[in-house]
Scaffold this motif. Structure first.
Motif, PDB file in Angstrom:
ATOM      1  N   TYR A 322       0.865  -1.182   0.000  1.00 48.80           N
ATOM      2  CA  TYR A 322       0.000   0.000   0.000  1.00 48.80           C
ATOM      3  C   TYR A 322       0.896   1.225   0.000  1.00 48.80           C
ATOM      4  O   TYR A 322       1.870   1.283   0.756  1.00 48.80           O
ATOM      5  N   HIS A 330     -12.621  -1.774  -4.794  1.00 50.56           N
ATOM      6  CA  HIS A 330     -13.478  -2.326  -3.745  1.00 50.56           C
ATOM      7  C   HIS A 330     -14.339  -3.366  -4.469  1.00 50.56           C
ATOM      8  O   HIS A 330     -15.342  -3.056  -5.080  1.00 50.56           O
ATOM      9  N   GLN A 338      -9.830   5.970  -4.091  1.00 46.80           N
ATOM     10  CA  GLN A 338      -8.470   6.431  -3.804  1.00 46.80           C
ATOM     11  C   GLN A 338      -8.316   6.520  -2.288  1.00 46.80           C
ATOM     12  O   GLN A 338      -9.139   7.126  -1.606  1.00 46.80           O
ATOM     13  N   ILE A 339      -7.264   5.889  -1.783  1.00 45.37           N
ATOM     14  CA  ILE A 339      -7.079   5.854  -0.334  1.00 45.37           C
ATOM     15  C   ILE A 339      -5.856   6.698   0.031  1.00 45.37           C
ATOM     16  O   ILE A 339      -4.727   6.333  -0.284  1.00 45.37           O
ATOM     17  N   ALA A 342      -5.271   6.269   5.032  1.00 39.35           N
ATOM     18  CA  ALA A 342      -5.267   5.041   5.837  1.00 39.35           C
ATOM     19  C   ALA A 342      -4.418   5.296   7.078  1.00 39.35           C
ATOM     20  O   ALA A 342      -3.467   6.074   7.041  1.00 39.35           O
ATOM     21  N   LEU A 364      -8.904   1.822   7.400  1.00 45.52           N
ATOM     22  CA  LEU A 364      -9.533   2.694   6.406  1.00 45.52           C
ATOM     23  C   LEU A 364     -10.735   3.377   7.042  1.00 45.52           C
ATOM     24  O   LEU A 364     -11.490   2.745   7.778  1.00 45.52           O
ATOM     25  N   ASN A 366     -14.315   4.416   7.188  1.00 43.13           N
ATOM     26  CA  ASN A 366     -15.457   3.760   6.568  1.00 43.13           C
ATOM     27  C   ASN A 366     -16.697   4.631   6.705  1.00 43.13           C
ATOM     28  O   ASN A 366     -17.065   5.028   7.794  1.00 43.13           O
TER      29      ASN A 366
END
Ligand code: G4P
Length: 526
Positions: A322, A330, A338-339, A342, A364, A366
């Motif tokens: 990551y 997902h 796009q993360i 985190a 993450l 949520n």
């Protein structure tokens, strides 16, 4: 060697399994201390207060002194990076523990030398066996009078059906505790009590024939020599392949509260415990060294930080890496996200993570789109398997004190279910909300949280449901018939799956007899 390979080989991701009171919390703290993740001084009491202030977020938990939620701690040890996944000790939260165990590569079992194998340990061991999780054993509280060490090993072998290979061996016990003997290096580590946070190791004496042993142990030196000969003859040799297959457990002795025997344990752990291993998906076996990122969600926790009111999805990274800002697919909802925020969990604080490798756990944020069991990839349609939901054993109807708060109640209940904190069932025949749980405490927590987090005053009351089964049938026509006939007993769970709510066990048996082509499942795999 690629960076990915280098990083993943350093990773050791594990959980501690034990019966409450065996010393899991104490050992966790000592591991963090030895790992240099925390610097601590003071007493156990002080430690408990500090521990609560940082990682416990629920008043109830503090009142009851139980750890309800599990958390994740990462710390470096030597060249390794250790990820320790904490699990709730109380059996009413065992579901959470079971799911956490799907995210580890190995486990550390703590046994109280006076009590031996206890009920929770047996259950947790069953869960570990489902995935052949390698297990290292620590027999704790040697500073107290306990049972004979050989006796304990016999019990582990018999009750838990796993071979024992002692790695260290106790010299005396309780007031007579003199130290532990390392069977690999033939080194005696003398015991010196150290309460609190200091790392202080006692004298090391190399060789079983070393005359220094006679000086410090007196008559016990010869006893030790005889005993070691006996132990070597009577127990299994350390076979690391058998350990990796989950057939044999290396055993260490010590006293967590005295930091004694803990270093031997941790050193061996980093050396023996497996790095991330390949994992099954519905489509194929995924190797952690695959360049493409993949991971799955094993836990969702709400409002970890009451001032943020956020929900965090815990993801186990299984392959690739990551990096902050990356795009992930997902898979269940078929969207790319796009993360960039985190979080990682280092000892007692959470911070934004720049990169993570196989074995690591990242959090993450949520907003209702992530569920337990969800897979994230770099594009491929994969689905990680084996994260179980268990049919609850206990049921309650939720009743609102203020009927106008129905919307808030539904939202709250659904979010608690997403976390896996309880399960919700909505009968087809009416508008009831029925909660299902494995332990009574889960209902109390649900009511408490509905009030504190969603402003809903609700009570839970008895309902005539004794067990639930997920209903599956290959024959669509048959299923329709069943739906008509069993309408009174059918409900939808939080994920809109069909469930049979049986008022009695007998009723369930009759239904199973009457509908042989319908499957009544006690676990639902996500
Ligand atoms: P758990 O998380 O598995 O439930 O156990 P925890 O570490 O909280 O330990 C349970 C009790 O056992 C604690 O005592 C702890 O101090 C004690 N303990 C842990 N390791 C050792 C050990 O090596 N030797 C001895 N003699 N005791 C040990 P408590 O009285 O319940 O709590 P506290 O008041 O001491 O905090």
């Amino acid at each position: 060697m690629s960076e990915l390979l280098k990083q993943l080989q350093r990773r050791r991701t594990f959980a501690i399994i034990s019966h409450p009171d065996a010393g899991k919390t104490t050992l966790t703290e000592k591991l963090l201390l030895f790992g240099g993740a925390i610097q601590m001084a003071g007493t156990v009491k002080g430690r408990k207060a500090a521990h609560h202030a940082t990682s416990d977020w629920m008043d109830m938990e503090k009142e009851r002194g139980i750890s309800v939620t599990s958390s994740v701690m990462q710390f470096p040890y030597g060249d390794g990076i250790v990820n320790l996944l904490d699990t709730p000790g109380h059996e009413d939260f065992s579901e959470d523990t079971y799911r956490t165990l799907t995210a580890v590569d190995s486990a550390l079992m703590v046994i109280d030398v006076a009590k031996g194998v206890e009920s929770r340990t047996i259950k947790l061991m069953e869960v570990c066996r489902m995935r052949d999780t390698p297990i290292l054993t620590f027999v704790n509280k040697l500073d107290r009078e306990g049972r004979d060490a050989l006796d304990i090993l016999d019990e582990i072998e018999e009750v838990l059906e796993i071979q024992c290979a002692p790695v260290t061996w106790p010299i005396g016990m309780g007031k007579r505790l003199k130290g532990v003997f390392d069977l690999r290096t033939e080194t005696t580590h003398l015991f010196s009590a150290t309460h609190g946070g200091k790392i202080k190791s006692g004298e090391l004496i190399v060789g079983l024939d070393n005359p220094r042993l006679n000086e410090v142990l007196g008559d016990m030196a010869d006893e030790l020599r005889e005993e070691i000969e006996l132990v070597r003859g009577a127990s299994h040799a350390l076979d690391l392949d058998a350990y990796a297959r989950g057939e044999l457990t290396p055993v260490f002795f010590g006293s967590a509260i005295n930091n004694f025997g803990v270093k031997e344990l941790l050193d061996a752990f980093v050396e023996y415990a497996p790095a991330p291993r390949p994992r099954e998906t519905r489509q194929r076996l995924v190797d952690p060294s695959d360049e493409k990122f993949s991971g799955f969600i094993f836990k969702i926790q709400a409002n970890m930080d009451p001032s943020h009111r956020d929900r965090i999805a815990f993801m186990r990274v299984c392959s690739g890496s990551y990096t902050k800002g990356m795009k992930m697919r997902h898979v269940r909802i078929g969207k790319t996200v796009q993360i960039s925020n985190a979080i990682t969990f280092q000892a007692d604080e959470r911070r934004h993570v720049e990169e993570a490798w196989p074995g690591d756990i990242i959090g993450l944020h949520n907003h209702g789109t992530i569920q337990i069991g969800d897979t994230f990839t770099e594009g491929e349609e994969l689905k990680y398997e084996g994260i179980p939901y268990f049919a609850p054993e206990l049921f309650r109807r939720v009743v609102l004190k203020d009927p106008l708060r129905l919307k808030a109640l539904q939202k709250g209940v659904l979010q608690l279910c997403e976390e896996g904190a309880t399960q919700v069932f909505r009968p087809l025949k009416n508008n009831d909300l029925i909660l299902g749980a494995v332990g009574v405490l889960q209902f109390e927590v649900a009511a408490h949280r509905l009030k504190g987090e969603y402003g809903v005053e609700a009570i839970v009351e008895a309902v005539s449901v004794s067990t639930a089964r997920w209903v599956v049938c290959k024959d669509a026509k048959m299923l329709e018939q069943f739906k008509v006939k069993a309408h009174e007993n059918l409900a939808l769970d939080g994920d809109d799956q069909l469930v049979y709510l049986a008022p009695t066990r007998v009723n369930l048996s009759l239904a199973e007899e009457r509908w042989p082509d319908i499957q009544f499942l006690a676990t639902r795999e996500l």
